[in-house]
Design a protein around this motif. Sequence first.
Motif, PDB file in Angstrom:
ATOM      1  N   UNK A  39       1.073  -1.458   0.269  1.00  0.00           N
ATOM      2  CA  UNK A  39       0.019   0.025   0.270  1.00  0.00           C
ATOM      3  C   UNK A  39       0.487   1.140   0.628  1.00  0.00           C
ATOM      4  N   UNK A  40       1.947   1.175   1.095  1.00  0.00           N
ATOM      5  CA  UNK A  40       2.953   2.117   0.901  1.00  0.00           C
ATOM      6  C   UNK A  40       3.514   3.038  -0.816  1.00  0.00           C
ATOM      7  N   UNK A  41       4.013   1.369  -1.279  1.00  0.00           N
ATOM      8  CA  UNK A  41       5.103   1.750  -2.205  1.00  0.00           C
ATOM      9  C   UNK A  41       4.431   1.870  -3.565  1.00  0.00           C
ATOM     10  N   UNK A  42       2.992   1.987  -3.217  1.00  0.00           N
ATOM     11  CA  UNK A  42       0.558   2.376  -4.562  1.00  0.00           C
ATOM     12  C   UNK A  42       0.864   3.773  -3.846  1.00  0.00           C
ATOM     13  N   UNK A  43       1.435   4.767  -3.140  1.00  0.00           N
ATOM     14  CA  UNK A  43       0.881   5.583  -2.279  1.00  0.00           C
ATOM     15  C   UNK A  43       1.920   6.215  -2.549  1.00  0.00           C
ATOM     16  N   UNK A  94       7.978   8.259  -6.635  1.00  0.00           N
ATOM     17  CA  UNK A  94       7.366   7.056  -7.275  1.00  0.00           C
ATOM     18  C   UNK A  94       8.327   5.808  -8.315  1.00  0.00           C
ATOM     19  N   UNK A  95       9.391   5.974  -8.991  1.00  0.00           N
ATOM     20  CA  UNK A  95      10.390   4.954  -8.576  1.00  0.00           C
ATOM     21  C   UNK A  95      10.562   4.532  -7.994  1.00  0.00           C
ATOM     22  N   UNK A  96      11.353   4.702  -7.159  1.00  0.00           N
ATOM     23  CA  UNK A  96      11.327   3.555  -5.772  1.00  0.00           C
ATOM     24  C   UNK A  96      10.191   2.877  -4.821  1.00  0.00           C
ATOM     25  N   UNK A  97       9.284   3.526  -5.104  1.00  0.00           N
ATOM     26  CA  UNK A  97       8.293   2.684  -5.219  1.00  0.00           C
ATOM     27  C   UNK A  97       7.759   1.573  -5.492  1.00  0.00           C
ATOM     28  N   UNK A  98       8.176   1.378  -7.277  1.00  0.00           N
ATOM     29  CA  UNK A  98       7.873   0.879  -7.721  1.00  0.00           C
ATOM     30  C   UNK A  98       9.294  -0.322  -7.784  1.00  0.00           C
ATOM     31  N   UNK A  99      10.314   0.223  -7.053  1.00  0.00           N
ATOM     32  CA  UNK A  99      11.278  -0.698  -7.074  1.00  0.00           C
ATOM     33  C   UNK A  99      11.319  -1.366  -5.892  1.00  0.00           C
ATOM     34  N   UNK A 100      10.300  -0.762  -4.855  1.00  0.00           N
ATOM     35  CA  UNK A 100      10.289  -1.473  -2.983  1.00  0.00           C
ATOM     36  C   UNK A 100       8.847  -2.762  -3.968  1.00  0.00           C
ATOM     37  N   UNK A 101       7.766  -2.259  -4.176  1.00  0.00           N
ATOM     38  CA  UNK A 101       6.791  -3.545  -4.825  1.00  0.00           C
ATOM     39  C   UNK A 101       7.679  -4.615  -5.969  1.00  0.00           C
ATOM     40  N   UNK A 102       8.643  -4.538  -6.595  1.00  0.00           N
ATOM     41  CA  UNK A 102       8.739  -5.883  -7.307  1.00  0.00           C
ATOM     42  C   UNK A 102      10.156  -6.257  -5.895  1.00  0.00           C
ATOM     43  N   UNK A 103      11.017  -5.927  -4.928  1.00  0.00           N
ATOM     44  CA  UNK A 103      12.147  -6.398  -4.091  1.00  0.00           C
ATOM     45  C   UNK A 103      10.689  -7.046  -3.538  1.00  0.00           C
TER      46      UNK A 103
END
Length: 183
Positions: A39-43, A94-103
Amino acid sequence: MDAAHLHLLTNHIPILLTFLSVAMLVWAVISKNSEHYKIAFIGFIIAGLAVIVVFQSGEGAEDIVEEIAGVTHDSIEAHEEAADIAWWLTVILGGGGIAGLFMNRKRVKGFKPFVWVLLVYALLTAGYLAYTGNLGGHIRHTELTTDEQQASAVIPNSRSKEDEERMYFYFEMTKENRFGIGG
């Protein structure tokens, strides 16, 4: 709907969403819940997308408000310069959120240090977004500006002497109310 209207409708989204996502990321660290991380990463991703709309509408909003009496070029420029930096910070977040989702999904080694770095970065970004929003508020909200900034505002010559006296009286009255001076 013009660019100024769109800018006003959307400019709080990245700020609020970043702060809420920071809170959710803190909660995810405490709860160690994979869904909370998600949820945080998507935010962060949505904030990164929303800031693009805000930034794009800002130029059109500038063209509209710079013609309004009482708006200073300096206040617009200060906000615009801060917005350039805020845009990059938020898009990278936002890119960090994408990386976080993947990780998070792949359970990549180094996820915990990444989360801590992202959390610190997100806090800095949230603070800078709030600062940028505050500068934007100074453009039209005279209650946020100093007396010197108000005095430097452009006042068209088409006003009558009576209008100028009325404005001076209003300014002095609001200054008295703001600072608890007088009656």
